[in-house]
Design a protein around this motif. Sequence first.
Motif, PDB file in Angstrom:
ATOM      1  N   GLU A  33      -0.336  -4.203  -9.376  1.00 40.27           N
ATOM      2  CA  GLU A  33      -1.298  -4.643  -8.359  1.00 40.27           C
ATOM      3  C   GLU A  33      -2.419  -5.502  -8.936  1.00 40.27           C
ATOM      4  OE1 GLU A  33      -1.131  -4.405  -5.113  1.00 40.27           O
ATOM      5  OE2 GLU A  33       0.706  -3.220  -5.114  1.00 40.27           O
ATOM      6  N   ASP A  51      -5.510   1.525   0.122  1.00 31.62           N
ATOM      7  CA  ASP A  51      -4.383   1.970   0.934  1.00 31.62           C
ATOM      8  C   ASP A  51      -4.129   3.428   0.572  1.00 31.62           C
ATOM      9  OD1 ASP A  51      -2.263   1.887   2.691  1.00 31.62           O
ATOM     10  OD2 ASP A  51      -1.118   0.389   1.584  1.00 31.62           O
ATOM     11  N   PHE A  52      -3.141   4.036   1.147  1.00 31.67           N
ATOM     12  CA  PHE A  52      -2.782   5.407   0.781  1.00 31.67           C
ATOM     13  C   PHE A  52      -1.284   5.590   0.873  1.00 31.67           C
ATOM     14  CE2 PHE A  52      -3.579   5.379   5.292  1.00 31.67           C
ATOM     15  CZ  PHE A  52      -2.592   6.174   5.815  1.00 31.67           C
ATOM     16  N   ASN A  53      -0.811   6.565   0.107  1.00 34.23           N
ATOM     17  CA  ASN A  53       0.598   6.958   0.181  1.00 34.23           C
ATOM     18  C   ASN A  53       0.645   8.479   0.128  1.00 34.23           C
ATOM     19  OD1 ASN A  53       0.316   7.726  -2.514  1.00 34.23           O
ATOM     20  ND2 ASN A  53       1.505   6.024  -3.335  1.00 34.23           N
ATOM     21  N   GLU A  54       1.820   9.037  -0.104  1.00 32.99           N
ATOM     22  CA  GLU A  54       1.956  10.502  -0.098  1.00 32.99           C
ATOM     23  C   GLU A  54       1.161  11.198  -1.191  1.00 32.99           C
ATOM     24  OE1 GLU A  54       5.025   8.717  -2.684  1.00 32.99           O
ATOM     25  OE2 GLU A  54       4.524   8.349  -0.611  1.00 32.99           O
ATOM     26  N   LYS A  55       0.777  10.456  -2.239  1.00 31.34           N
ATOM     27  CA  LYS A  55       0.016  11.052  -3.350  1.00 31.34           C
ATOM     28  C   LYS A  55      -1.493  10.893  -3.187  1.00 31.34           C
ATOM     29  CE  LYS A  55       3.707  10.560  -6.702  1.00 31.34           C
ATOM     30  NZ  LYS A  55       4.101  10.034  -7.994  1.00 31.34           N
ATOM     31  N   ILE A  58      -4.597   4.606  -3.045  1.00 32.35           N
ATOM     32  CA  ILE A  58      -4.091   3.649  -4.023  1.00 32.35           C
ATOM     33  C   ILE A  58      -4.779   2.298  -3.808  1.00 32.35           C
ATOM     34  CG2 ILE A  58      -1.859   4.745  -4.406  1.00 32.35           C
ATOM     35  CD1 ILE A  58      -0.649   2.752  -2.424  1.00 32.35           C
ATOM     36  N   ARG A  60      -4.688  -1.839  -3.908  1.00 27.59           N
ATOM     37  CA  ARG A  60      -3.780  -2.976  -3.751  1.00 27.59           C
ATOM     38  C   ARG A  60      -4.558  -4.263  -4.007  1.00 27.59           C
ATOM     39  NH1 ARG A  60       1.174  -0.701  -3.099  1.00 27.59           N
ATOM     40  NH2 ARG A  60       1.342   0.651  -1.321  1.00 27.59           N
TER      41      ARG A  60
END
Length: 70
Positions: A33, A51-55, A58, A60
């Motif tokens: 990134e 942003d976000f994810n399952e962890k 994050i 970008r």
Amino acid sequence: MRTTVKKWFSDKGYGFLHNGSETSQDILVHASELKNCEYLRAGRLVEFDCDFNEKGLIARNVHLIHEDVR
């Protein structure tokens, strides 16, 4: 958003950005990134999209902010 790099692991290709206070979850940043540099160092200022994810959170489109050194 703008913040500073908390930790960077060159050998692993990722690190973490500060997220406000010490009790807030750090923001994960992956080397893929990074847009205007190849790696980061603790304490450097960056600008990014969050942003976000399952962890969790994050980063970008991370850009290192080059400060004028005079």
